[in-house]
Design an enzyme around this catalytic site. Sequence first.
Site, mmCIF file in Angstrom:
data_model
loop_
_atom_site.group_PDB
_atom_site.id
_atom_site.type_symbol
_atom_site.label_atom_id
_atom_site.label_comp_id
_atom_site.label_asym_id
_atom_site.label_seq_id
_atom_site.Cartn_x
_atom_site.Cartn_y
_atom_site.Cartn_z
ATOM 1 N N ASP A 86 0.847 -1.188 0.000
ATOM 2 C CA ASP A 86 0.000 0.000 0.000
ATOM 3 C C ASP A 86 0.885 1.242 0.000
ATOM 4 O O ASP A 86 1.880 1.318 0.724
ATOM 5 C CB ASP A 86 -0.898 -0.029 1.245
ATOM 6 N N GLU A 144 0.727 -0.688 -5.164
ATOM 7 C CA GLU A 144 -0.433 0.228 -5.161
ATOM 8 C C GLU A 144 0.067 1.580 -5.645
ATOM 9 O O GLU A 144 0.800 2.269 -4.949
ATOM 10 C CB GLU A 144 -1.032 0.313 -3.751
ATOM 11 N N ASP A 190 -11.530 1.727 -0.321
ATOM 12 C CA ASP A 190 -11.658 3.158 -0.049
ATOM 13 C C ASP A 190 -12.708 3.832 -0.923
ATOM 14 O O ASP A 190 -12.995 5.017 -0.738
ATOM 15 C CB ASP A 190 -10.309 3.865 -0.267
#
Length: 485
Positions: free
Chosen positions: A287, A334, A387
């Site tokens: 991430d 990511e 998200d």
Amino acid sequence: MTNVVLERRRAGVLLHPTALPGTSGKLGQAAMQFVDMLAQAGITVWQTLPLGPTHADLSPYQSLSAHAGNPMLIDLAELLAPGLLEEHELTACSRRAAMERASERFQAGNYRESEVFNHQAYEDFLAHHHWLRDFALFVANVETFPGSSWLEWPEAMRNHEPAALAAQQEAKLGTLQRVYLEQYLFFVQWSALRRYAAERGVFLFGDIPIFVAHNSADVWAAPELYKLDDSGNPRVVAGVPPDYFSPDGQHWGNPIFDWNRMAGDGYRWWIDRLASQQERFDLLRIDHFRGLQAYWEIPADRPSPVHGYWMPGPADGFLEACFRALPNLPLVAENLGIIGDDVEALRHRFRLPGMTVMQFGFDGSANNPHLLHNHKEWDVAYTGTHDNDTSLGWYQSLDEHTRHHVNRYLRIEGAHMPWSMIQAAMGSVSRLVIVPIQDFLGLGPEARFNTPGTIEGNWLWALPDNYREQLDTARLKAMLELYGR
């Protein structure tokens, strides 16, 4: 880097295990029933969020440990067969009390051993997971000094002094043994789930936050690895500048690594962290990968994200060290948000798959990388992420002009959202397409899992008990076969 998961076209689902039904825990029957449903539908990848123990806000991205598993996921019903718990204790005891009883029986040898669950395997687990002692002491301290961070503990304990640790280890032996057993049980149950999934052709896809929580065993045990002041407070913290998710930017508050210090021992802390996650997963997402090239550093005394600035990350030296130590490390980057050519160049130098999110594609530019015609074979395509709003909620919230643009591009009228979006994603050239379970179930904004930049109401959504009846697995399997997935 090539990986067995990306050797052919596949479809996957995004679901964090906390959202599974089940009152006694998630890693037993509840998780295996979910895998059964995936296999029946032809879905061969299950992506989760980070699995660590959380703070009170429940965010899996702010964990108490970069290594530990969340003991709340342990299925207590699985402890009946070896005799660690009795049936009435599942409902009569709190989770902690139940685990204390299980630990007492385990330490006394009052349980039935099996091939995968026995005292020798437990001892081997302790010997091979060196992070566990500090984590168990951290948990014992959290329970001894409730409501406080490690900065507020007595000075000797705050400073991780050996004499204080030894005294606490003696005083809280029962607590430490409970934590050791919890982590062993998590390991046993997750390993069983991974085997069960593999036997049914389902791979597990994990997530590693680039930063760690300040109030964590990691920072308490090794504060020298972070940019802290003499009192242990962060001098600077992590976040991001204004972007799609948050027009004002985001203030995450995580302490920032002292990358120069970490480089001194070849990034050993990070290599250990990656290795512990590689035990659990077939594929791993880093991430905020862009933070390895450059990260947004916010002064702790000026907490607004707009006061931040870019700082160079460890980049090639870091990734070279990781792949040298772990040659088969199955990473996905990511690369969402503000991504420059330098970040993409770093990713491509190490041949790492990136991400595209269909919801991000409709800004009016035909060059938008999230549009289907710009997808790349090795990247991972998503309808949305944890998200985002659900695809149905996103579509319903669009202004008329953007909704018209979506309809034209996808050649739809909108009546069959989100299945129109899912079908378009499955037609992507990308080897792997991931769809949140909420989209497969056709759910709206009430099923959103997280809204970045907010602290209320996140991470709480759960699957309905009858979700398996709600998903048309035959329809989904036919769609996957149509697109070679």
